[in-house]
Design a protein around this motif. Structure first.
Motif, PDB file in Angstrom:
ATOM      1  N   CYS A 126     -60.184  24.432 -10.423  1.00 11.80           N
ATOM      2  CA  CYS A 126     -60.332  23.164  -9.691  1.00 11.80           C
ATOM      3  C   CYS A 126     -59.159  22.891  -8.751  1.00 11.80           C
ATOM      4  O   CYS A 126     -58.818  21.732  -8.480  1.00 11.80           O
ATOM      5  CB  CYS A 126     -60.528  21.997 -10.650  1.00 11.80           C
ATOM      6  SG  CYS A 126     -61.971  22.157 -11.735  1.00 11.80           S
ATOM      7  N   ASN A 127     -58.517  23.959  -8.295  1.00  9.08           N
ATOM      8  CA  ASN A 127     -57.477  23.852  -7.266  1.00  9.08           C
ATOM      9  C   ASN A 127     -56.271  23.046  -7.726  1.00  9.08           C
ATOM     10  O   ASN A 127     -55.503  22.530  -6.906  1.00  9.08           O
ATOM     11  CB  ASN A 127     -58.062  23.220  -5.998  1.00  9.08           C
ATOM     12  CG  ASN A 127     -57.245  23.523  -4.754  1.00  9.08           C
ATOM     13  OD1 ASN A 127     -56.727  24.620  -4.597  1.00  9.08           O
ATOM     14  ND2 ASN A 127     -57.127  22.546  -3.861  1.00  9.08           N
ATOM     15  N   ALA A 130     -52.599  23.943  -6.261  1.00 10.64           N
ATOM     16  CA  ALA A 130     -52.336  23.464  -4.907  1.00 10.64           C
ATOM     17  C   ALA A 130     -52.205  21.949  -4.868  1.00 10.64           C
ATOM     18  O   ALA A 130     -51.362  21.413  -4.140  1.00 10.64           O
ATOM     19  CB  ALA A 130     -53.458  23.922  -3.966  1.00 10.64           C
ATOM     20  N   GLU A 165     -56.517  31.714  -7.339  1.00  6.41           N
ATOM     21  CA  GLU A 165     -56.148  30.330  -7.026  1.00  6.41           C
ATOM     22  C   GLU A 165     -54.625  30.183  -6.968  1.00  6.41           C
ATOM     23  O   GLU A 165     -54.073  29.545  -6.062  1.00  6.41           O
ATOM     24  CB  GLU A 165     -56.714  29.381  -8.087  1.00  6.41           C
ATOM     25  CG  GLU A 165     -58.223  29.234  -8.064  1.00  6.41           C
ATOM     26  CD  GLU A 165     -58.689  28.090  -7.187  1.00  6.41           C
ATOM     27  OE1 GLU A 165     -57.872  27.545  -6.424  1.00  6.41           O
ATOM     28  OE2 GLU A 165     -59.883  27.746  -7.268  1.00  6.41           O
ATOM     29  N   ALA A 169     -52.194  29.315  -3.691  1.00  4.81           N
ATOM     30  CA  ALA A 169     -51.268  28.181  -3.700  1.00  4.81           C
ATOM     31  C   ALA A 169     -49.855  28.621  -3.349  1.00  4.81           C
ATOM     32  O   ALA A 169     -49.146  27.946  -2.588  1.00  4.81           O
ATOM     33  CB  ALA A 169     -51.296  27.502  -5.074  1.00  4.81           C
TER      34      ALA A 169
END
Length: 384
Positions: A126-127, A130, A165, A169
């Protein structure tokens, strides 16, 4: 991030050690965790015991002097950077329903930055990597984050999905605010439970360790290929009794979940039990390994509530704000003085855990889920 069934064996082992710890404490073997009544404490926002005002809105959101600039948030004079580190998961960061938001994470970072300079994540879905790094950037706070990959024994895609992911980031934000990358959270505990075993260093345990070590080595390779100006340490997190030796030999640091609640000890002896368990079960064995991984307490705390009466007591003490206060009073400043690296569990309550698991699972926060402080006086002491 554990279910009740996943914790069951950890509870049994912890209970036995907890009894030994109580006996030891009774004869004066506590490890620097006596109550420090003279240390000053503070409370904040609407739950303040001394009536002090707070620089936050009624729902716990920090006030900004410039609503368009998150770095202009007003500091709460009742909060202090007394915690070594905090455990944190942005709300809405569980697949398949990613409902987290940058605005929410920014407000979390604004509050947490007044309590600590270090936080840890549990995964990268879910990011969230970042989002946290962007929030640190916008708030301009002095904060380091341990990014994390949460591989699971039953999902072969979980590791690579989160690895990518994390890589994205880092490519966007660099490494200035990254303290390390943790691969695995209670992977060995879950693997052993799924395969009917209990010993992390058994043949079954070593099979699980091989899977985890492959992910750890792949993370190292990925970071190396990125030609980072800052070399990032790579570690692993697990329940305190479930570290596999081969896994520890493959990492720079280990994070041990050490919960006195699940060891069924009284809250009055909880801090001493935590210190003794961590030293004997995690620190000393790690020091004997050739790579000497740095050991941290990945989680420790005390629940303030239970959604059902059957889990409101661990057999020795209640889940309550009053008992959370006792654990804060007897653990935080003493751990700071002893130089123990710990991640207090946790920043705020997590309603999704309560909805999915019930009991005490959603109620470990210092703050309610809306960022209002519970009826607590937070420690005010210096970090070594």
């Amino acid at each position: 991030m554990r279910t009740r069934s996943q914790r069951s064996k950890w509870i049994i082992i912890g209970s036995v050690i907890g009894l030994l710890g109580i006996i030891a404490i009774g004869v004066g073997v506590g490890v620097g965790v006596s109550q420090n009544k003279s240390s000053s404490k503070t409370s904040s926002n609407t739950a303040s015991a001394n009536g002090a005002t707070s620089n936050s809105s009624s729902n716990g959101d920090p006030v900004q002097t410039n609503p368009n600039d998150p770095s202009t948030f007003e500091k709460d004079p009742n909060l202090h950077q007394s915690f070594y580190a905090l455990a944190y998961t942005p709300a809405g960061s569980q697949l398949p329903n990613c409902t987290n938001s940058l605005d929410d994470v920014i407000e979390d970072i604004q509050v947490m930055s007044q309590l600590t300079k270090t936080i840890r994540l549990y995964g990268a879905d879910c990011n969230q990597s970042a989002l946290v790094l962007e929030a640190i950037k916008q708030t301009k706070v002095d904060m380091q984050v341990y990014l994390a990959n949460y591989p699971t024994p039953d999902d072969s895609t979980a590791y690579t999905r989160q690895r990518d992911e994390i890589k994205a980031a880092i490519e966007t934000y660099g490494t200035d605010h990254i303290a390390g990358v943790t691969v695995g959270n209670e992977f060995m505990l879950n693997y052993l439970n799924a395969n009917g075993a209990t010993d992390p260093n058994s043949a079954v345990g070593n099979q699980g360790a091989a899977i985890l070590i492959a992910d750890i080595n792949d993370t190292r390779s990925t970071l190396s290929e990125m030609s980072l100006s800052k070399t990032l340490p790579v570690g692993n997190s697990d329940a305190g009794s479930y570290f596999n030796t081969e896994v520890l030999e493959a990492v720079d640091y280990g994070m041990a979940n050490v919960h006195p609640w699940f060891a069924n000890v009284t809250v009055q002896t909880a801090a001493a039990w935590t210190a003794e368990f961590f030293e004997e079960t995690n620190v000393q064995p790690a020091a004997l390994l050739s790579n000497k991984p740095t050991m941290y307490i990945a989680e420790t705390g005390w629940p303030s509530f239970s959604s059902d009466a059957g889990n409101a007591n661990n057999g020795a003490s209640d889940a309550s704000e009053a008992n959370l206060q006792i654990f804060l009073d007897t653990f935080v400043c003493q751990a700071n003085q002893n130089g123990t690296g710990y991640f207090f569990f946790e920043f705020k309550d997590e309603p999704w855990k309560d909805a999915e698991f019930g009991g005490v699972e959603g109620w470990w926060g210092l703050f309610h889920s809306n960022r209002t402080l519970k009826r607590l006086q937070l420690p005010n002491c210096v970090l070594n």
